[in-house]
Design an enzyme around this catalytic site. Sequence first.
Site, PDB file in Angstrom:
ATOM      1  N   TYR A   1     -18.684 -23.723  34.989  1.00 42.33           N
ATOM      2  CA  TYR A   1     -18.161 -24.985  34.474  1.00 42.33           C
ATOM      3  C   TYR A   1     -17.956 -24.855  32.975  1.00 42.33           C
ATOM      4  CZ  TYR A   1     -17.861 -29.801  32.897  1.00 42.33           C
ATOM      5  OH  TYR A   1     -17.441 -30.952  32.294  1.00 42.33           O
TER       6      TYR A   1
ATOM      7  N   ASP B   1     -19.436 -33.955  20.364  1.00 41.92           N
ATOM      8  CA  ASP B   1     -18.453 -34.281  21.405  1.00 41.92           C
ATOM      9  C   ASP B   1     -17.993 -35.729  21.255  1.00 41.92           C
ATOM     10  OD1 ASP B   1     -16.863 -34.261  23.641  1.00 41.92           O
ATOM     11  OD2 ASP B   1     -18.524 -34.409  25.068  1.00 41.92           O
TER      12      ASP B   1
ATOM     13  N   ASP C   1     -13.423 -28.997  31.965  1.00 41.06           N
ATOM     14  CA  ASP C   1     -13.236 -30.348  31.440  1.00 41.06           C
ATOM     15  C   ASP C   1     -11.811 -30.453  30.898  1.00 41.06           C
ATOM     16  OD1 ASP C   1     -13.439 -32.795  30.143  1.00 41.06           O
ATOM     17  OD2 ASP C   1     -15.324 -32.323  29.145  1.00 41.06           O
TER      18      ASP C   1
ATOM     19  N   ASP D   1     -10.886 -33.735  29.789  1.00 41.27           N
ATOM     20  CA  ASP D   1     -10.969 -35.009  29.078  1.00 41.27           C
ATOM     21  C   ASP D   1     -10.077 -36.070  29.724  1.00 41.27           C
ATOM     22  OD1 ASP D   1     -12.856 -34.115  27.148  1.00 41.27           O
ATOM     23  OD2 ASP D   1     -11.266 -33.068  26.090  1.00 41.27           O
TER      24      ASP D   1
ATOM     25  N   HIS E   1     -11.328 -31.891  35.630  1.00 48.64           N
ATOM     26  CA  HIS E   1     -11.543 -33.318  35.824  1.00 48.64           C
ATOM     27  C   HIS E   1     -10.853 -34.133  34.745  1.00 48.64           C
ATOM     28  CE1 HIS E   1     -14.905 -33.401  32.865  1.00 48.64           C
ATOM     29  NE2 HIS E   1     -15.422 -32.358  33.499  1.00 48.64           N
TER      30      HIS E   1
ATOM     31  N   GLU F   1     -10.626 -38.114  33.201  1.00 52.21           N
ATOM     32  CA  GLU F   1     -11.505 -39.272  33.118  1.00 52.21           C
ATOM     33  C   GLU F   1     -10.759 -40.540  32.718  1.00 52.21           C
ATOM     34  OE1 GLU F   1     -13.424 -38.795  28.711  1.00 52.21           O
ATOM     35  OE2 GLU F   1     -13.736 -37.162  30.139  1.00 52.21           O
TER      36      GLU F   1
ATOM     37  N   CYS G   1     -18.845 -38.142  24.490  1.00 41.04           N
ATOM     38  CA  CYS G   1     -19.673 -37.606  25.566  1.00 41.04           C
ATOM     39  C   CYS G   1     -20.053 -38.711  26.545  1.00 41.04           C
ATOM     40  CB  CYS G   1     -20.931 -36.975  24.980  1.00 41.04           C
ATOM     41  SG  CYS G   1     -22.205 -36.557  26.194  1.00 41.04           S
TER      42      CYS G   1
ATOM     43  N   ARG H   1     -12.911 -38.436  37.325  1.00 41.11           N
ATOM     44  CA  ARG H   1     -14.183 -38.843  36.709  1.00 41.11           C
ATOM     45  C   ARG H   1     -14.073 -40.270  36.184  1.00 41.11           C
ATOM     46  NH1 ARG H   1     -17.098 -36.262  31.255  1.00 41.11           N
ATOM     47  NH2 ARG H   1     -17.488 -38.297  30.286  1.00 41.11           N
TER      48      ARG H   1
ATOM     49  N   GLU I   1     -19.904 -40.490  36.681  1.00 41.90           N
ATOM     50  CA  GLU I   1     -20.688 -40.146  35.498  1.00 41.90           C
ATOM     51  C   GLU I   1     -21.783 -41.176  35.233  1.00 41.90           C
ATOM     52  OE1 GLU I   1     -21.959 -38.076  33.710  1.00 41.90           O
ATOM     53  OE2 GLU I   1     -20.649 -37.573  32.020  1.00 41.90           O
TER      54      GLU I   1
ATOM     55  N   ASN J   1     -23.579 -34.583  37.626  1.00 42.74           N
ATOM     56  CA  ASN J   1     -23.647 -34.006  36.280  1.00 42.74           C
ATOM     57  C   ASN J   1     -25.089 -34.033  35.785  1.00 42.74           C
ATOM     58  OD1 ASN J   1     -22.897 -32.998  33.784  1.00 42.74           O
ATOM     59  ND2 ASN J   1     -22.156 -34.954  32.996  1.00 42.74           N
TER      60      ASN J   1
END
Length: 309
Positions: A48, A63, A91, A93, A118, A120, A128, A165, A201, A224
């Site tokens: 990942y 982040d 990721d 974003d 993913h 989001e 984050c 996500r 999440e 996660n």
Amino acid sequence: MSAIPTTQSAAKKLRRLLSDPSHTVVAPGVYDGISARLALAQNFECLYMTGAGTAMSRLGMADLGLTTFTDMHQNAAMIALLDPSVPVIADADTGYGGPINVAHTVRAYARAGVAGLHIEDQVQEKRCGHLAGKLLVSREVFGNRLRAACKARDDSGSGIVIIARTDARAGKDAEGNGGFEEAVLRLKMATEIGVDALFFEALQDREECERAIAALPKIPVLLNMVPGGKTPIMTNADAKKLGFRIVIWPTAGLEAVVPALENTYRSLKDEDAVYKEGALGPGKLFEVCGLKDLMAFDESVGGKAYSGS
């Protein structure tokens, strides 16, 4: 030497892993070439690429949405190339803009050999997922992002795994929509759109984990694991028992590396000494990053530059 990745090979392997309902994919977080090499040496079946780790290692920044498409794509591509036989979930974003940008991101990640990503529902000024104060886009905008991602996947024929996500459990949109039920609604919508897996999440406790699995459609759900974050830490075996099909550990490498580097640099500054014993030396350090394979390749084509090294 590793084979050159095709746009489909890594994604196909990840899809095979996810097609077994009795199997849970465990992916350690990696953020640069060294962390990826060390994880590969432990024979993990998937890696990942952490966005937080990418921000910290490439930019030296927290982040808080500072990484660009270029930062993330280049890092994901490098990691995916190290061993194309091991799928990388990366990721991505928010997809870095509107639907056109999201589609470009999906196509670029797929061409780089990334197996899954993913997208989001945070606003572009994101942070984050385990920090407070997250702001979300509307359900409609999130849906548009996911439709763009799925259409890019389908039109390209790449088969890259699209993971939706939501940060709604610990965030709200401009209308005040947020919380557990809003997260469920968003992920149900994502399933109807055609994503391949779901990422809920910031689940708050084990009971919420159980509720989420019971409430969500029966496609793979990702858990996660971030020490010190919103979700309580559990073993991979426990996550599997609850019904999670993917478990990522984004900061596992960072949690090990940061204290080790702090201690080493502190010793150099305060004690004017680093190694009393046990130094690996250049040879063993380079072996971590493929020295023997590179030298063997050079020799196999008649090169002599590294003979006797």
